[in-house]
Design a protein around this motif. Structure first.
Motif, short mmCIF file in Angstrom:
data_model
loop_
_atom_site.label_atom_id
_atom_site.label_comp_id
_atom_site.label_asym_id
_atom_site.label_seq_id
_atom_site.Cartn_x
_atom_site.Cartn_y
_atom_site.Cartn_z
N HIS A 116 59.87 8.64 30.29
CA HIS A 116 61.19 9.26 30.41
C HIS A 116 61.94 8.70 31.62
O HIS A 116 63.10 8.27 31.51
CB HIS A 116 60.98 10.77 30.55
N ALA A 117 61.28 8.68 32.77
CA ALA A 117 61.92 8.20 34.01
C ALA A 117 62.20 6.70 33.95
O ALA A 117 63.24 6.24 34.43
CB ALA A 117 61.05 8.53 35.21
N ILE A 120 65.44 5.86 32.32
CA ILE A 120 66.60 5.93 33.21
C ILE A 120 66.61 4.74 34.16
O ILE A 120 67.68 4.21 34.50
CB ILE A 120 66.62 7.27 33.96
N SER A 136 71.96 15.08 30.85
CA SER A 136 70.85 15.40 29.95
C SER A 136 71.35 16.39 28.90
O SER A 136 72.04 17.35 29.23
CB SER A 136 69.69 16.01 30.74
N GLU A 152 63.67 15.24 37.16
CA GLU A 152 64.54 14.06 37.24
C GLU A 152 65.78 14.37 38.06
O GLU A 152 66.57 15.24 37.70
CB GLU A 152 64.93 13.61 35.82
N ARG A 153 65.94 13.68 39.18
CA ARG A 153 67.03 13.97 40.12
C ARG A 153 68.31 13.15 39.86
O ARG A 153 69.29 13.32 40.57
CB ARG A 153 66.56 13.70 41.56
N ARG A 154 68.29 12.28 38.89
CA ARG A 154 69.45 11.40 38.69
C ARG A 154 70.47 11.95 37.70
O ARG A 154 71.50 11.30 37.46
CB ARG A 154 68.96 10.02 38.24
N TYR A 155 70.25 13.13 37.16
CA TYR A 155 71.23 13.70 36.24
C TYR A 155 72.41 14.25 37.02
O TYR A 155 72.26 14.94 38.02
CB TYR A 155 70.61 14.82 35.41
#
Length: 251
Positions: A116-117, A120, A136, A152-155
C-alpha cells in the motif's frame, strides 16, 4: 521500486495504466492508475481501496470503474493497489488468508501495508501527479482499511463510506485492530453513512468510530443503505475534496 507500466487502455474519459513494482518480501505488487483527460497537470489523486468484492468476484478495474468513474471524469486521477489475496493476485503461499486473531495475520497485514505504502511511493515518482494532494477513498470500511489509512501520513484528505467499529472485531489481534489505529488519522476526515445501513449500525458502530477520529472531521448522513448510490455520494465527496484539496484545474 523497479516499477514499469505493463498495460495501457485509452478511453475517451481516461488513460488506464497497469503498473508492477517491487512489493513486500520482493514479490511483485500490482496497481492501476487512471489519468483523466483535459485537466491541468499535475493532477490530484484519489487512492481508492477496493471493497471485499475484489476477493470474491470483481477485478480491481471492474470495481474502480464502477465506483469512481464520476471522480475521474470530474478531473481527479484514481489509483488502486491490488493487494495479495485479491482475485487477480492469489496469496503467495497458496493458503487462505490467516485467521484475524493470529500472528500470521499480523505478518500478512504488514505485507499489505508495505504494498500500500509503496504504491504511494510510486505516485511520488510520476510528474503528472501532485503528491501533496492525495486523498483516500474507501467504501464498506473494515479493520484492514482503517489500519492502512491510519498509518499513512501522506493523505491530504480521507473519505470513508459505510464505516464503523464493528462489534465482531473483538477477536482481531490488537496490532491489526482498526479500533486501535483510528485516532491516529491526521488528515481531514469525511464519513458518509446510510441511515438505513443494514451492515454497520449508526448508533453502536458508526458513531463510536466518528467519536474516535481527530478533528477536523464531518459525518454526513444520507437516506440510503450500506453502500449509498453514486447520485447521493458523488456531490458530497466532490464538495469535500474541493474544500480539502482544492478545486480541479481544467486546461
Amino acid at each position: 521500486l523497479d516499477a514499469r507500466v505493463v498495460d495501457v487502455v485509452d478511453t475517451a474519459d481516461w488513460r488506464r495504466e497497469k503498473i508492477e513494482y517491487v512489493g513486500a518480501g520482493g514479490g511483485t505488487a500490482v496497481a492501476y492508475l487512471y489519468l483523466p483527460r483535459n485537466v491541468a497537470l499535475p493532477v490530484q489523486v484519489i487512492h481508492y481501496i477496493p471493497t471485499d468484492a475484489a476477493y470474491y468476484g470483481f477485478t480491481v478495474p471492474d470495481e474502480v470503474e464502477a465506483a469512481t468513474a464520476a471522480y475521474i471524469k470530474s478531473g481527479r486521477a484514481v489509483f488502486a493497489v491490488v493487494l495479495e489475496g485479491y482475485r487477480e493476485r492469489p496469496v503467495q503461499s497458496g493458503s487462505p488468508i490467516p485467521s484475524r486473531d493470529t500472528i500470521a495475520f499480523r505478518e500478512f497485514m504488514v505485507r499489505w501495508a508495505t504494498d500500500h505504502a509503496r504504491g504511494i511511493d510510486y505516485l511520488e515518482t510520476r510528474p503528472e501527479i501532485d503528491p501533496s494532494r492525495i486523498a483516500s477513498l474507501s467504501m464498506s470500511v473494515n479493520t484492514r482499511k482503517i489500519t492502512l489509512v491510519s498509518i499513512e501520513r501522506r493523505y491530504r484528505s480521507v473519505v470513508m463510506v459505510g464505516a464503523g467499529l464493528l462489534t465482531t472485531w473483538t477477536n482481531i489481534i490488537p496490532e491489526c485492530n482498526g479500533a486501535n489505529f483510528a485516532s491516529f488519522m491526521t488528515a481531514p476526515k469525511l464519513m458518509i453513512h446510510g441511515r438505513y445501513d443494514e451492515m454497520v449500525t449508526l448508533r453502536t458502530e458508526a458513531e463510536p468510530l466518528f467519536a474516535l477520529l481527530r478533528e477536523p472531521k464531518e459525518l454526513k448522513l444520507v437516506d440510503d443503505g450500506h453502500i449509498p448510490t453514486l447520485e447521493a455520494t458523488v456531490p458530497i465527496v466532490n464538495r469535500w475534496l474541493d474544500e480539502t484539496m482544492g478545486a480541479v484545474r481544467r486546461e
